[in-house]
Scaffold this motif. Structure first.
Motif, PDB file in Angstrom:
ATOM      1  N   VAL A 147       0.824  -1.205   0.000  1.00 49.86           N
ATOM      2  CA  VAL A 147       0.000   0.000   0.000  1.00 49.86           C
ATOM      3  C   VAL A 147       0.859   1.256   0.000  1.00 49.86           C
ATOM      4  CG1 VAL A 147      -1.678   1.323   1.368  1.00 49.86           C
ATOM      5  CG2 VAL A 147      -1.955  -1.148   1.086  1.00 49.86           C
ATOM      6  N   HIS A 148       1.941   1.272   0.759  1.00 40.70           N
ATOM      7  CA  HIS A 148       2.763   2.468   0.936  1.00 40.70           C
ATOM      8  C   HIS A 148       3.556   2.861  -0.309  1.00 40.70           C
ATOM      9  CE1 HIS A 148       5.263  -0.954   1.826  1.00 40.70           C
ATOM     10  NE2 HIS A 148       6.342  -0.205   1.736  1.00 40.70           N
ATOM     11  N   THR A 206      -1.985  -8.123   1.075  1.00 47.84           N
ATOM     12  CA  THR A 206      -1.841  -6.677   1.043  1.00 47.84           C
ATOM     13  C   THR A 206      -1.078  -6.276   2.294  1.00 47.84           C
ATOM     14  OG1 THR A 206      -3.918  -6.386  -0.158  1.00 47.84           O
ATOM     15  CG2 THR A 206      -3.053  -4.461   1.002  1.00 47.84           C
ATOM     16  N   GLU A 207       0.032  -5.543   2.111  1.00 53.55           N
ATOM     17  CA  GLU A 207       0.877  -5.164   3.241  1.00 53.55           C
ATOM     18  C   GLU A 207       0.901  -3.649   3.411  1.00 53.55           C
ATOM     19  OE1 GLU A 207       4.037  -8.796   3.495  1.00 53.55           O
ATOM     20  OE2 GLU A 207       4.715  -6.985   2.476  1.00 53.55           O
ATOM     21  N   VAL A 208       0.839  -3.228   4.688  1.00 52.72           N
ATOM     22  CA  VAL A 208       0.915  -1.818   5.043  1.00 52.72           C
ATOM     23  C   VAL A 208       2.093  -1.677   6.006  1.00 52.72           C
ATOM     24  CG1 VAL A 208      -0.289   0.161   6.032  1.00 52.72           C
ATOM     25  CG2 VAL A 208      -1.593  -1.625   4.835  1.00 52.72           C
ATOM     26  N   TRP A 209       3.128  -0.959   5.581  1.00 47.82           N
ATOM     27  CA  TRP A 209       4.365  -0.804   6.356  1.00 47.82           C
ATOM     28  C   TRP A 209       4.455   0.593   6.946  1.00 47.82           C
ATOM     29  CZ3 TRP A 209       8.418  -4.317   7.040  1.00 47.82           C
ATOM     30  CH2 TRP A 209       8.263  -5.540   6.368  1.00 47.82           C
TER      31      TRP A 209
END
Length: 123
Positions: A35-36, A106-109
């Protein structure tokens, strides 16, 4: 396996740097979205991305919630920067499992320890 068991195993394999074992946990139709950055990876590209990521040391699962074929992992990721300094990140990974394999991720870092707008240090 349910989503919780699959995600637990995924985190264990990543933490162990078992890059040869990682593809066995991913569906052939696997897709990961960051996402980022807006990046999107297929199975082979995501394995390479993880294996080649500079300075990665550990992934510690701090929370896991799963129901049916869906699961969410909140983890702390520790690595080293160019000068050898410790870098700490938080990641939330939202996954869908199909045929006992991760098919969608889905990854949010985020960086850990940033300063809040009022000057208070967050940890």
């Amino acid at each position: 396996m349910d989503a919780g068991a699959v995600l637990t195993r995924l985190a264990e394999v990543i933490d162990a740097h078992d890059w040869e074992g990682l593809p066995a946990l991913l569906h052939d139709d696997f897709t990961c979205r960051l996402v980022h950055t807006g990046e999107e990876f297929d199975k082979d590209a995501w394995v390479r991305f993880n294996a080649d990521y500079p300075g990665f040391e550990r992934m510690h699962v701090e929370d896991l919630v799963a129901a049916g074929d869906r699961g969410v992992v909140r983890a702390r990721v520790v690595g080293r920067g160019d000068e050898g300094e410790e870098l700490v990140f938080a990641v939330a990974s939202f996954a869908t499992v199909r045929d006992d394999l991760v098919v969608d991720l889905t990854e949010v870092w985020a960086d850990v320890g940033q300063e809040a707008p009022d000057g208070t240090r967050l940890a």
